[in-house]
Design an enzyme around this catalytic site. Structure first.
Site, PDB file in Angstrom:
ATOM      1  N   ASP A 259      34.201  47.140 -10.004  1.00 61.82           N
ATOM      2  CA  ASP A 259      34.822  45.614  -9.392  1.00 61.82           C
ATOM      3  C   ASP A 259      35.966  45.211 -10.669  1.00 61.82           C
ATOM      4  O   ASP A 259      35.844  45.712 -12.013  1.00 61.82           O
ATOM      5  CB  ASP A 259      33.722  44.867  -9.530  1.00 61.82           C
ATOM      6  CG  ASP A 259      34.156  43.532  -8.763  1.00 61.82           C
ATOM      7  OD1 ASP A 259      35.338  43.645  -8.297  1.00 61.82           O
ATOM      8  OD2 ASP A 259      33.509  42.622  -8.980  1.00 61.82           O
TER       9      ASP A 259
ATOM     10  N   ARG B  11      48.323  44.278  -6.934  1.00 62.54           N
ATOM     11  CA  ARG B  11      46.584  44.624  -6.926  1.00 62.54           C
ATOM     12  C   ARG B  11      46.470  46.138  -6.745  1.00 62.54           C
ATOM     13  O   ARG B  11      45.549  46.795  -7.313  1.00 62.54           O
ATOM     14  CB  ARG B  11      46.042  43.905  -5.669  1.00 62.54           C
ATOM     15  CG  ARG B  11      45.853  42.520  -5.947  1.00 62.54           C
ATOM     16  CD  ARG B  11      45.240  41.801  -4.726  1.00 62.54           C
ATOM     17  NE  ARG B  11      43.994  42.494  -4.506  1.00 62.54           N
ATOM     18  CZ  ARG B  11      42.812  42.019  -5.182  1.00 62.54           C
ATOM     19  NH1 ARG B  11      42.819  41.227  -6.158  1.00 62.54           N
ATOM     20  NH2 ARG B  11      41.644  42.745  -4.578  1.00 62.54           N
TER      21      ARG B  11
ATOM     22  N   HIS C 132      44.101  49.524  -8.209  1.00 60.65           N
ATOM     23  CA  HIS C 132      43.034  50.593  -7.574  1.00 60.65           C
ATOM     24  C   HIS C 132      43.701  52.162  -7.934  1.00 60.65           C
ATOM     25  O   HIS C 132      42.821  52.909  -8.170  1.00 60.65           O
ATOM     26  CB  HIS C 132      43.253  50.442  -6.091  1.00 60.65           C
ATOM     27  CG  HIS C 132      42.841  49.149  -5.446  1.00 60.65           C
ATOM     28  ND1 HIS C 132      41.503  48.762  -5.772  1.00 60.65           N
ATOM     29  CD2 HIS C 132      43.355  48.414  -4.904  1.00 60.65           C
ATOM     30  CE1 HIS C 132      41.428  47.548  -5.138  1.00 60.65           C
ATOM     31  NE2 HIS C 132      42.435  47.327  -4.559  1.00 60.65           N
TER      32      HIS C 132
ATOM     33  N   SER D 118      33.322  48.614   1.159  1.00 58.51           N
ATOM     34  CA  SER D 118      32.335  48.205   1.592  1.00 58.51           C
ATOM     35  C   SER D 118      32.805  47.783   3.047  1.00 58.51           C
ATOM     36  O   SER D 118      33.810  47.841   3.352  1.00 58.51           O
ATOM     37  CB  SER D 118      32.075  46.800   1.131  1.00 58.51           C
ATOM     38  OG  SER D 118      32.894  45.843   1.424  1.00 58.51           O
ATOM     39  N   SER D 119      31.716  47.688   3.838  1.00 60.69           N
ATOM     40  CA  SER D 119      32.053  47.518   5.246  1.00 60.69           C
ATOM     41  C   SER D 119      32.791  46.261   5.396  1.00 60.69           C
ATOM     42  O   SER D 119      33.367  45.802   6.395  1.00 60.69           O
ATOM     43  CB  SER D 119      30.832  47.605   6.301  1.00 60.69           C
ATOM     44  OG  SER D 119      29.837  46.886   5.422  1.00 60.69           O
TER      45      SER D 119
ATOM     46  N   TRP E 137      37.271  45.854   4.885  1.00 61.03           N
ATOM     47  CA  TRP E 137      38.228  45.775   6.030  1.00 61.03           C
ATOM     48  C   TRP E 137      38.922  44.502   6.135  1.00 61.03           C
ATOM     49  O   TRP E 137      40.100  44.450   6.812  1.00 61.03           O
ATOM     50  CB  TRP E 137      37.793  46.379   7.250  1.00 61.03           C
ATOM     51  CG  TRP E 137      36.918  47.561   7.142  1.00 61.03           C
ATOM     52  CD1 TRP E 137      35.810  47.953   7.143  1.00 61.03           C
ATOM     53  CD2 TRP E 137      37.681  49.030   7.372  1.00 61.03           C
ATOM     54  NE1 TRP E 137      35.624  49.162   7.402  1.00 61.03           N
ATOM     55  CE2 TRP E 137      36.655  49.852   7.197  1.00 61.03           C
ATOM     56  CE3 TRP E 137      39.157  49.336   7.378  1.00 61.03           C
ATOM     57  CZ2 TRP E 137      36.964  51.170   7.186  1.00 61.03           C
ATOM     58  CZ3 TRP E 137      39.540  50.815   7.272  1.00 61.03           C
ATOM     59  CH2 TRP E 137      38.391  51.641   7.385  1.00 61.03           C
TER      60      TRP E 137
ATOM     61  N   LEU F 153      25.514  67.789 -10.258  1.00 57.62           N
ATOM     62  CA  LEU F 153      25.693  66.327 -10.066  1.00 57.62           C
ATOM     63  C   LEU F 153      25.765  66.227  -8.509  1.00 57.62           C
ATOM     64  O   LEU F 153      26.663  66.631  -7.865  1.00 57.62           O
ATOM     65  CB  LEU F 153      26.974  65.591 -10.846  1.00 57.62           C
ATOM     66  CG  LEU F 153      27.331  64.170 -10.414  1.00 57.62           C
ATOM     67  CD1 LEU F 153      26.104  63.292 -10.926  1.00 57.62           C
ATOM     68  CD2 LEU F 153      28.577  63.578 -11.158  1.00 57.62           C
TER      69      LEU F 153
ATOM     70  N   ARG G 224      27.789  47.218 -13.186  1.00 56.20           N
ATOM     71  CA  ARG G 224      28.856  46.629 -12.267  1.00 56.20           C
ATOM     72  C   ARG G 224      29.834  45.790 -13.529  1.00 56.20           C
ATOM     73  O   ARG G 224      29.346  45.133 -14.400  1.00 56.20           O
ATOM     74  CB  ARG G 224      28.539  45.218 -11.450  1.00 56.20           C
ATOM     75  CG  ARG G 224      29.580  44.501 -10.692  1.00 56.20           C
ATOM     76  CD  ARG G 224      29.035  43.578  -9.829  1.00 56.20           C
ATOM     77  NE  ARG G 224      30.368  43.235  -8.994  1.00 56.20           N
ATOM     78  CZ  ARG G 224      30.204  42.672  -7.518  1.00 56.20           C
ATOM     79  NH1 ARG G 224      29.243  42.631  -7.119  1.00 56.20           N
ATOM     80  NH2 ARG G 224      31.193  42.444  -6.980  1.00 56.20           N
TER      81      ARG G 224
ATOM     82  N   GLU H 153      17.269  48.710 -12.800  1.00 54.08           N
ATOM     83  CA  GLU H 153      17.572  47.711 -13.986  1.00 54.08           C
ATOM     84  C   GLU H 153      19.195  47.422 -13.682  1.00 54.08           C
ATOM     85  O   GLU H 153      20.048  48.112 -13.065  1.00 54.08           O
ATOM     86  CB  GLU H 153      17.526  48.506 -15.138  1.00 54.08           C
ATOM     87  CG  GLU H 153      16.311  48.987 -15.684  1.00 54.08           C
ATOM     88  CD  GLU H 153      15.520  47.882 -16.136  1.00 54.08           C
ATOM     89  OE1 GLU H 153      15.983  46.748 -16.538  1.00 54.08           O
ATOM     90  OE2 GLU H 153      14.146  47.941 -15.778  1.00 54.08           O
TER      91      GLU H 153
HETATM   92  C1  FPP Z   1      36.921  46.402  -6.593  1.00 55.29           C
HETATM   93  O1  FPP Z   1      37.902  45.739  -7.164  1.00 55.29           O
HETATM   94  C2  FPP Z   1      37.303  47.855  -6.101  1.00 55.29           C
HETATM   95  C3  FPP Z   1      37.481  48.192  -4.606  1.00 55.29           C
HETATM   96  C4  FPP Z   1      37.283  47.140  -3.656  1.00 55.29           C
HETATM   97  C5  FPP Z   1      37.841  49.568  -4.234  1.00 55.29           C
HETATM   98  C6  FPP Z   1      37.385  50.756  -5.299  1.00 55.29           C
HETATM   99  C7  FPP Z   1      38.516  51.731  -5.168  1.00 55.29           C
HETATM  100  C8  FPP Z   1      38.681  52.596  -5.956  1.00 55.29           C
HETATM  101  C9  FPP Z   1      38.226  52.574  -7.747  1.00 55.29           C
HETATM  102  C10 FPP Z   1      39.787  53.404  -5.766  1.00 55.29           C
HETATM  103  C11 FPP Z   1      39.645  54.541  -4.688  1.00 55.29           C
HETATM  104  C12 FPP Z   1      38.426  54.830  -4.483  1.00 55.29           C
HETATM  105  C13 FPP Z   1      37.987  56.226  -4.395  1.00 55.29           C
HETATM  106  C14 FPP Z   1      36.521  56.781  -4.051  1.00 55.29           C
HETATM  107  C15 FPP Z   1      39.197  57.273  -4.805  1.00 55.29           C
HETATM  108  P1  FPP Z   1      38.444  44.454  -6.485  1.00 55.29           P
HETATM  109  O2  FPP Z   1      39.651  44.909  -5.685  1.00 55.29           O
HETATM  110  O3  FPP Z   1      37.811  43.658  -5.727  1.00 55.29           O
HETATM  111  O4  FPP Z   1      39.142  43.697  -7.846  1.00 55.29           O
HETATM  112  P2  FPP Z   1      39.094  41.987  -7.931  1.00 55.29           P
HETATM  113  O5  FPP Z   1      37.785  41.671  -7.879  1.00 55.29           O
HETATM  114  O6  FPP Z   1      39.666  41.846  -9.472  1.00 55.29           O
HETATM  115  O7  FPP Z   1      39.933  41.497  -7.068  1.00 55.29           O
END
Ligand code: FPP
Length: 248
Positions: free
Chosen positions: A27, A40, A44, A72-73, A76, A138, A195, A214
């Protein structure tokens, strides 16, 4: 432990101090980018590099199972350009890193609903799973289009259908068979859920499986995750006393 200390101090863990299964909620990508005046989606992109660092650490420390929450679902609901960026990054990640996974004996499995996914995403999932299915190191589980409540409902419906058909007796429903009806069938429960970004919630991730996990939270944003962060996570876990409802 502060991360500077972790970086400079060699830390030894005995095998029983290490978690067999780590669940990670990556996150803070968006906030990481916004605080740097970037879009943003740049967060990513940087998040994918952090994910590579996580996988390298899991291999180094011989962690058996790593389950990451990649989409997550509910994700979208984000703006379409952000959704497309994340899907594009995942496809690129699978295409570019699959060879490294095979070389490092990493087996990939995608956890989540496949309903409604387009053919290119389904192909990415199939490629990742097929090309690594012989790997015995792994186990990297990618929760994609994943929502734990849907997972639980799907399991309940599948079991109810078997009872209605007369294939299953109501009295034979137990925790073990329910566990085996989830997307995570055959995986042990996560020992720890980690997290980043200072948020302290599960967000519909592994609700059933995390009953005795944990929880470890860190303040850093996901793109800043590195080996020192991983050592800090292991160190925190090694200090936990797990009792599973008993007295220890
Ligand atoms: C949460 O940060 C992250 C996500 C919803 C997407 C996670 C995706 C990646 C690490 C990249 C692509 C994945 C793979 C498997 C290659 P956020 O956008 O919710 O951040 P914020 O809470 O600061 O807005």
């Amino acid at each position: 432990m502060d991360s500077a200390l972790a970086k400079s101090t060699p830390i030894e863990f005995t095998p029983d101090q290490l978690p067999a299964h780590i669940g990670v909620i990556m996150d803070g990508n968006g906030r990481w980018a916004e605080e740097r005046g970037k879009h943003r989606t740049e967060g990513h992109r940087a998040g994918v590099d952090a994910l590579r660092r996580l996988i390298a650490c899991a291999i180094e420390f011989d962690i058996k199972y790593l389950t990451i929450f990649s989409f997550s679902s509910e994700n979208w609901r984000r703006p379409p350009d952000e959704v497309n960026t994340i899907l594009g990054l995942m496809k690129k990640f699978v295409a570019s890193d699959i060879g490294t996974f095979v070389k490092n004996n990493v087996r990939v499995r995608i956890l989540g609903s496949r309903d409604g996914l387009n053919s290119s995403v389904l192909k990415m999932i199939k490629d990742a799973e097929d090309r690594t299915q012989h790997c015995t190191g792994l186990r990297l589980n990618v929760a994609f289009n994943y929502g734990s409540r849907t997972e639980l409902l799907d399991a309940a419906k599948a079991i109810a259908a078997r009872v209605a058909n007369g294939d299953l007796d109501l009295n034979d429903i137990d925790e073990n068979m329910f566990t085996q009806s989830l997307y995570t069938a055959d995986l042990p429960d996560p020992d720890v859920i980690f997290r980043t970004s200072g948020e302290q919630r599960l967000s519909n991730f592994l609700l059933w499986q995390a009953a005795y996990s944990e929880f470890i939270f860190s303040e850093e944003y996901w793109p800043d995750f590195d080996r020192a962060s991983f050592l800090s996570l292991l160190d925190s876990y090694a200090g936990r006393k797990r009792r599973f409802g008993s007295v220890g």
